[in-house]
Design a protein around this motif. Structure first.
Motif, PDB file in Angstrom:
ATOM      1  N   HIS A  68       0.833  -1.208   0.000  1.00  0.00           N
ATOM      2  CA  HIS A  68       0.000   0.000   0.000  1.00  0.00           C
ATOM      3  C   HIS A  68       0.867   1.258   0.000  1.00  0.00           C
ATOM      4  O   HIS A  68       0.606   2.209  -0.743  1.00  0.00           O
ATOM      5  N   ILE A  69       1.920   1.254   0.799  1.00  0.00           N
ATOM      6  CA  ILE A  69       2.826   2.405   0.844  1.00  0.00           C
ATOM      7  C   ILE A  69       3.482   2.602  -0.521  1.00  0.00           C
ATOM      8  O   ILE A  69       3.585   3.728  -1.017  1.00  0.00           O
ATOM      9  N   ARG A  70       3.930   1.512  -1.153  1.00  0.00           N
ATOM     10  CA  ARG A  70       4.511   1.612  -2.504  1.00  0.00           C
ATOM     11  C   ARG A  70       3.508   2.214  -3.480  1.00  0.00           C
ATOM     12  O   ARG A  70       3.861   3.043  -4.325  1.00  0.00           O
ATOM     13  N   ALA A  71       2.262   1.778  -3.389  1.00  0.00           N
ATOM     14  CA  ALA A  71       1.226   2.250  -4.319  1.00  0.00           C
ATOM     15  C   ALA A  71       0.973   3.749  -4.164  1.00  0.00           C
ATOM     16  O   ALA A  71       0.891   4.473  -5.161  1.00  0.00           O
ATOM     17  N   VAL A  72       0.857   4.228  -2.927  1.00  0.00           N
ATOM     18  CA  VAL A  72       0.612   5.666  -2.752  1.00  0.00           C
ATOM     19  C   VAL A  72       1.869   6.482  -3.069  1.00  0.00           C
ATOM     20  O   VAL A  72       1.774   7.598  -3.560  1.00  0.00           O
ATOM     21  N   ALA A  73       3.050   5.906  -2.830  1.00  0.00           N
ATOM     22  CA  ALA A  73       4.291   6.587  -3.221  1.00  0.00           C
ATOM     23  C   ALA A  73       4.356   6.695  -4.746  1.00  0.00           C
ATOM     24  O   ALA A  73       4.727   7.739  -5.290  1.00  0.00           O
ATOM     25  N   GLY A  74       3.961   5.636  -5.432  1.00  0.00           N
ATOM     26  CA  GLY A  74       3.942   5.650  -6.888  1.00  0.00           C
ATOM     27  C   GLY A  74       2.945   6.652  -7.452  1.00  0.00           C
ATOM     28  O   GLY A  74       3.090   7.119  -8.580  1.00  0.00           O
ATOM     29  N   ALA A  75       1.943   6.983  -6.661  1.00  0.00           N
ATOM     30  CA  ALA A  75       0.926   7.965  -7.071  1.00  0.00           C
ATOM     31  C   ALA A  75       1.334   9.386  -6.678  1.00  0.00           C
ATOM     32  O   ALA A  75       0.565  10.306  -6.864  1.00  0.00           O
ATOM     33  N   SER A  76       2.516   9.560  -6.116  1.00  0.00           N
ATOM     34  CA  SER A  76       3.162  10.839  -5.796  1.00  0.00           C
ATOM     35  C   SER A  76       2.995  11.307  -4.354  1.00  0.00           C
ATOM     36  O   SER A  76       3.242  12.475  -4.064  1.00  0.00           O
ATOM     37  N   ALA A  77       2.636  10.420  -3.437  1.00  0.00           N
ATOM     38  CA  ALA A  77       2.665  10.803  -2.023  1.00  0.00           C
ATOM     39  C   ALA A  77       4.125  10.990  -1.617  1.00  0.00           C
ATOM     40  O   ALA A  77       5.002  10.241  -2.048  1.00  0.00           O
ATOM     41  N   ASP A  78       4.377  12.008  -0.790  1.00  0.00           N
ATOM     42  CA  ASP A  78       5.746  12.318  -0.389  1.00  0.00           C
ATOM     43  C   ASP A  78       6.165  11.650   0.922  1.00  0.00           C
ATOM     44  O   ASP A  78       7.339  11.366   1.121  1.00  0.00           O
ATOM     45  N   TRP A  79       5.206  11.471   1.820  1.00  0.00           N
ATOM     46  CA  TRP A  79       5.506  10.944   3.151  1.00  0.00           C
ATOM     47  C   TRP A  79       4.440   9.946   3.562  1.00  0.00           C
ATOM     48  O   TRP A  79       3.283  10.066   3.178  1.00  0.00           O
ATOM     49  N   TRP A  80       4.824   8.994   4.418  1.00  0.00           N
ATOM     50  CA  TRP A  80       3.915   8.048   5.036  1.00  0.00           C
ATOM     51  C   TRP A  80       4.022   8.244   6.541  1.00  0.00           C
ATOM     52  O   TRP A  80       5.120   8.299   7.101  1.00  0.00           O
ATOM     53  N   ILE A  81       2.892   8.378   7.198  1.00  0.00           N
ATOM     54  CA  ILE A  81       2.856   8.574   8.651  1.00  0.00           C
ATOM     55  C   ILE A  81       2.255   7.330   9.302  1.00  0.00           C
ATOM     56  O   ILE A  81       1.194   6.866   8.899  1.00  0.00           O
ATOM     57  N   GLU A  82       2.947   6.800  10.291  1.00  0.00           N
ATOM     58  CA  GLU A  82       2.414   5.668  11.055  1.00  0.00           C
ATOM     59  C   GLU A  82       1.976   6.181  12.426  1.00  0.00           C
ATOM     60  O   GLU A  82       2.752   6.813  13.137  1.00  0.00           O
ATOM     61  N   TRP A  83       0.748   5.905  12.783  1.00  0.00           N
ATOM     62  CA  TRP A  83       0.221   6.309  14.078  1.00  0.00           C
ATOM     63  C   TRP A  83       0.553   5.236  15.102  1.00  0.00           C
ATOM     64  O   TRP A  83       0.375   4.032  14.862  1.00  0.00           O
ATOM     65  N   VAL A  84       1.059   5.661  16.241  1.00  0.00           N
ATOM     66  CA  VAL A  84       1.314   4.758  17.368  1.00  0.00           C
ATOM     67  C   VAL A  84       0.383   5.194  18.484  1.00  0.00           C
ATOM     68  O   VAL A  84       0.485   6.315  18.981  1.00  0.00           O
ATOM     69  N   PRO A  85      -0.559   4.323  18.859  1.00  0.00           N
ATOM     70  CA  PRO A  85      -1.533   4.718  19.873  1.00  0.00           C
ATOM     71  C   PRO A  85      -0.890   4.914  21.244  1.00  0.00           C
ATOM     72  O   PRO A  85       0.128   4.302  21.554  1.00  0.00           O
TER      73      PRO A  85
END
Length: 73
Positions: free
Chosen positions: A37-54
């Protein structure tokens, strides 16, 4: 957010230099599906991925930080 959502955001931004950040959810149990999923959104031009830690106890939070980011490379 899907890759199509990211492409739509990028198109709506036009020539403006916006940074697109995706995520904000906790890490899934299926790390390979998460990486895909991260690869797919990066390929669509997302710059950053944020992981939430509860919020949790110190031991759990330290373990979450020490495992490091989920890398797609």
């Amino acid at each position: 957010m899907t890759p199509d959502d990211v492409r739509a955001l990028r198109a709506a931004a036009g020539a403006r230099p916006y940074t697109i950040t995706v995520g904000g959810s906790g890490r899934s149990d299926d790390w390979e599906a998460e990486r895909e999923h991260i690869r797919a959104v990066a390929g669509a031009s997302a710059d950053w991925w944020i992981e939430w830690v509860p919020p949790s106890d110190r031991e759990t939070l330290v373990a979450s930080v020490e495992r490091g980011p989920l890398r797609i490379e």
